[in-house]
Scaffold this motif. Structure first.
Motif, mmCIF file in Angstrom:
data_model
loop_
_atom_site.group_PDB
_atom_site.id
_atom_site.type_symbol
_atom_site.label_atom_id
_atom_site.label_comp_id
_atom_site.label_asym_id
_atom_site.label_seq_id
_atom_site.Cartn_x
_atom_site.Cartn_y
_atom_site.Cartn_z
ATOM 1 N N ASP A 83 22.269 53.807 52.859
ATOM 2 C CA ASP A 83 23.437 54.588 53.281
ATOM 3 C C ASP A 83 24.155 53.928 54.452
ATOM 4 O OD1 ASP A 83 22.732 56.449 51.331
ATOM 5 O OD2 ASP A 83 21.512 57.609 52.746
ATOM 6 N N ASP A 84 23.388 53.408 55.409
ATOM 7 C CA ASP A 84 23.993 52.732 56.565
ATOM 8 C C ASP A 84 24.736 51.472 56.136
ATOM 9 O OD1 ASP A 84 22.917 54.697 58.196
ATOM 10 O OD2 ASP A 84 21.185 53.464 58.796
ATOM 11 N N GLU A 85 24.109 50.701 55.249
ATOM 12 C CA GLU A 85 24.733 49.459 54.774
ATOM 13 C C GLU A 85 25.978 49.768 53.948
ATOM 14 O OE1 GLU A 85 24.561 45.185 54.802
ATOM 15 O OE2 GLU A 85 23.612 46.737 56.001
ATOM 16 N N LEU A 86 25.917 50.810 53.122
ATOM 17 C CA LEU A 86 27.078 51.192 52.318
ATOM 18 C C LEU A 86 28.227 51.654 53.209
ATOM 19 C CD1 LEU A 86 28.333 51.524 49.518
ATOM 20 C CD2 LEU A 86 27.374 53.846 49.460
ATOM 21 N N ARG A 87 27.924 52.410 54.255
ATOM 22 C CA ARG A 87 28.982 52.840 55.188
ATOM 23 C C ARG A 87 29.676 51.642 55.819
ATOM 24 N NH1 ARG A 87 26.280 57.425 55.986
ATOM 25 N NH2 ARG A 87 24.678 56.617 57.361
ATOM 26 N N ALA A 88 28.895 50.660 56.238
ATOM 27 C CA ALA A 88 29.479 49.454 56.839
ATOM 28 C C ALA A 88 30.289 48.673 55.804
ATOM 29 C CB ALA A 88 28.379 48.576 57.432
ATOM 30 N N LEU A 89 29.796 48.604 54.572
ATOM 31 C CA LEU A 89 30.524 47.917 53.497
ATOM 32 C C LEU A 89 31.847 48.623 53.209
ATOM 33 C CD1 LEU A 89 30.731 45.804 51.228
ATOM 34 C CD2 LEU A 89 29.396 47.383 49.788
ATOM 35 N N ILE A 90 31.832 49.946 53.158
ATOM 36 C CA ILE A 90 33.059 50.705 52.902
ATOM 37 C C ILE A 90 34.087 50.426 53.991
ATOM 38 C CG2 ILE A 90 34.033 53.046 52.866
ATOM 39 C CD1 ILE A 90 31.455 53.924 51.380
ATOM 40 N N GLU A 91 33.648 50.369 55.241
ATOM 41 C CA GLU A 91 34.569 50.055 56.342
ATOM 42 C C GLU A 91 35.233 48.705 56.118
ATOM 43 O OE1 GLU A 91 33.388 50.319 60.445
ATOM 44 O OE2 GLU A 91 32.202 52.118 60.016
ATOM 45 N N TRP A 92 34.444 47.703 55.729
ATOM 46 C CA TRP A 92 34.996 46.361 55.525
ATOM 47 C C TRP A 92 35.933 46.324 54.317
ATOM 48 C CZ3 TRP A 92 34.373 42.681 51.578
ATOM 49 C CH2 TRP A 92 34.940 41.441 51.856
ATOM 50 N N VAL A 93 35.502 46.920 53.197
ATOM 51 C CA VAL A 93 36.337 46.889 51.989
ATOM 52 C C VAL A 93 37.651 47.608 52.239
ATOM 53 C CG1 VAL A 93 36.531 47.713 49.600
ATOM 54 C CG2 VAL A 93 34.434 46.590 50.363
ATOM 55 N N GLU A 94 37.587 48.812 52.816
ATOM 56 C CA GLU A 94 38.797 49.605 53.031
ATOM 57 C C GLU A 94 39.647 49.085 54.190
ATOM 58 O OE1 GLU A 94 39.711 51.906 50.862
ATOM 59 O OE2 GLU A 94 37.831 51.698 49.742
ATOM 60 N N VAL A 96 39.576 45.682 55.448
ATOM 61 C CA VAL A 96 39.948 44.260 55.359
ATOM 62 C C VAL A 96 40.355 43.875 53.941
ATOM 63 C CG1 VAL A 96 39.128 41.887 55.637
ATOM 64 C CG2 VAL A 96 38.448 43.626 57.291
ATOM 65 N N LEU A 97 39.462 44.108 53.000
ATOM 66 C CA LEU A 97 39.683 43.599 51.642
ATOM 67 C C LEU A 97 40.858 44.276 50.942
ATOM 68 C CD1 LEU A 97 38.457 41.592 49.584
ATOM 69 C CD2 LEU A 97 37.252 43.540 48.613
ATOM 70 N N VAL A 98 40.863 45.596 50.896
ATOM 71 C CA VAL A 98 41.917 46.298 50.154
ATOM 72 C C VAL A 98 43.297 46.022 50.740
ATOM 73 C CG1 VAL A 98 42.820 48.574 49.507
ATOM 74 C CG2 VAL A 98 40.387 48.050 49.189
ATOM 75 N N PRO A 99 43.515 46.241 52.048
ATOM 76 C CA PRO A 99 44.878 45.997 52.552
ATOM 77 C C PRO A 99 45.263 44.519 52.582
ATOM 78 C CG PRO A 99 43.446 46.723 54.340
ATOM 79 C CD PRO A 99 42.653 46.819 53.090
ATOM 80 N N GLY A 100 44.304 43.632 52.751
ATOM 81 C CA GLY A 100 44.646 42.226 52.897
ATOM 82 C C GLY A 100 44.686 41.421 51.618
ATOM 83 N N TYR A 101 43.953 41.856 50.588
ATOM 84 C CA TYR A 101 43.797 40.994 49.418
ATOM 85 C C TYR A 101 44.110 41.632 48.079
ATOM 86 C CZ TYR A 101 41.627 37.654 52.523
ATOM 87 O OH TYR A 101 41.399 36.765 53.530
ATOM 88 N N LEU A 102 44.117 42.945 47.992
ATOM 89 C CA LEU A 102 44.305 43.554 46.686
ATOM 90 C C LEU A 102 45.752 43.962 46.468
ATOM 91 C CD1 LEU A 102 41.147 45.771 46.249
ATOM 92 C CD2 LEU A 102 41.496 43.378 45.675
ATOM 93 N N SER A 103 46.270 43.557 45.330
ATOM 94 C CA SER A 103 47.617 43.972 44.949
ATOM 95 C C SER A 103 47.527 45.340 44.282
ATOM 96 C CB SER A 103 48.215 42.950 43.987
ATOM 97 O OG SER A 103 47.393 42.847 42.835
ATOM 98 N N TRP A 111 41.468 48.513 39.772
ATOM 99 C CA TRP A 111 40.723 48.841 40.998
ATOM 100 C C TRP A 111 40.464 50.334 40.965
ATOM 101 C CZ3 TRP A 111 37.900 46.340 44.272
ATOM 102 C CH2 TRP A 111 37.479 46.949 45.458
ATOM 103 N N CYS A 112 39.314 50.741 41.404
ATOM 104 C CA CYS A 112 38.962 52.154 41.430
ATOM 105 C C CYS A 112 38.825 52.589 42.884
ATOM 106 C CB CYS A 112 37.652 52.395 40.683
ATOM 107 S SG CYS A 112 37.137 54.128 40.682
ATOM 108 N N HIS A 113 39.514 53.658 43.245
ATOM 109 C CA HIS A 113 39.421 54.148 44.619
ATOM 110 C C HIS A 113 38.022 54.683 44.928
ATOM 111 C CE1 HIS A 113 40.263 57.836 42.399
ATOM 112 N NE2 HIS A 113 39.811 58.510 43.442
ATOM 113 N N MET A 114 37.218 54.912 43.903
ATOM 114 C CA MET A 114 35.830 55.342 44.067
ATOM 115 C C MET A 114 34.885 54.178 43.737
ATOM 116 S SD MET A 114 36.028 58.630 44.870
ATOM 117 C CE MET A 114 34.550 59.443 44.350
#
Length: 195
Positions: A83-94, A96-103, A111-114
């Protein structure tokens, strides 16, 4: 250089420059590590090395520190570490990755918002995030790390996650379906028997 008989005269392919910079960074890192290991108690290099028993004990302590410092693959974690690792991953994906790299998602680039409910996506994005952490630190990878991350990690990951037949195939812009691609349970190392 052409006058030096010890240096061969040939063209260097462009791709080798990245590899050369990566090797330079690795040599610098290893040199610093050797210097630190050969330093004496008062920090001066060149003193006698400690005996093998001390080195073995220090290596075990370093291995224990490395285990604590670097997270294991997320699918191998149990709660609450998962759960801790997933929370940190969600922070990075939402963040850095989504705003910076995903069209914008489309039928060809899904892409799935879930996404965090798709185990395949969690596994691939976690691996991508681990590579990001290592390859965006010039101390560990030199200045070519971000380029290597894009080429070797980001692009292949997105090619696997976003195609129309990928893990988000049943998801549309406003609808999420996680069970559409889940196979039946198969006994394996990934599945632990219920107690």
């Amino acid at each position: 250089m052409a006058d030096d008989p010890d240096v061969p005269d040939f063209e260097v392919p462009v791709g080798l420059f990245q590899d050369l910079e990566d090797l330079k960074a690795e040599v610098a890192r290893l040199s610093a590590q050797v210097k630190a290991l050969t330093a004496g108690a008062d920090g001066r290099a060149g003193e006698a090395l400690p005996d093998a028993a001390d080195v073995g004990q220090e290596a075990e302590e370093d291995a224990a520190e490395d285990e604590a410092q670097f997270p294991p693959f997320i699918l191998l974690l149990d709660p609450p570490e998962y759960d801790d690792e997933l929370r940190a991953l969600i922070e990075w994906v939402e963040g850095v990755l989504v705003p910076g790299y995903l069209s914008e998602p489309s039928s060809d680039a899904r892409w799935c918002h879930m996404w965090f409910e798709h185990p395949v996506a969690v596994a691939r994005l976690h691996a991508l995030w681990l590579a990001w952490q290592e390859l965006t630190d010039p101390a560990t990878c030199g200045y070519t790390g971000p380029s290597v991350w894009h080429r070797d990690h980001l692009d292949p990951c997105m090619r696997e996650l976003r195609p129309s037949a990928g893990p988000f195939a049943g998801c549309t812009k406003g609808e999420h379906q996680v069970d559409h691609r889940m196979p039946g349970l198969v006994p394996s190392a990934w599945n632990r028997p219920e107690d």
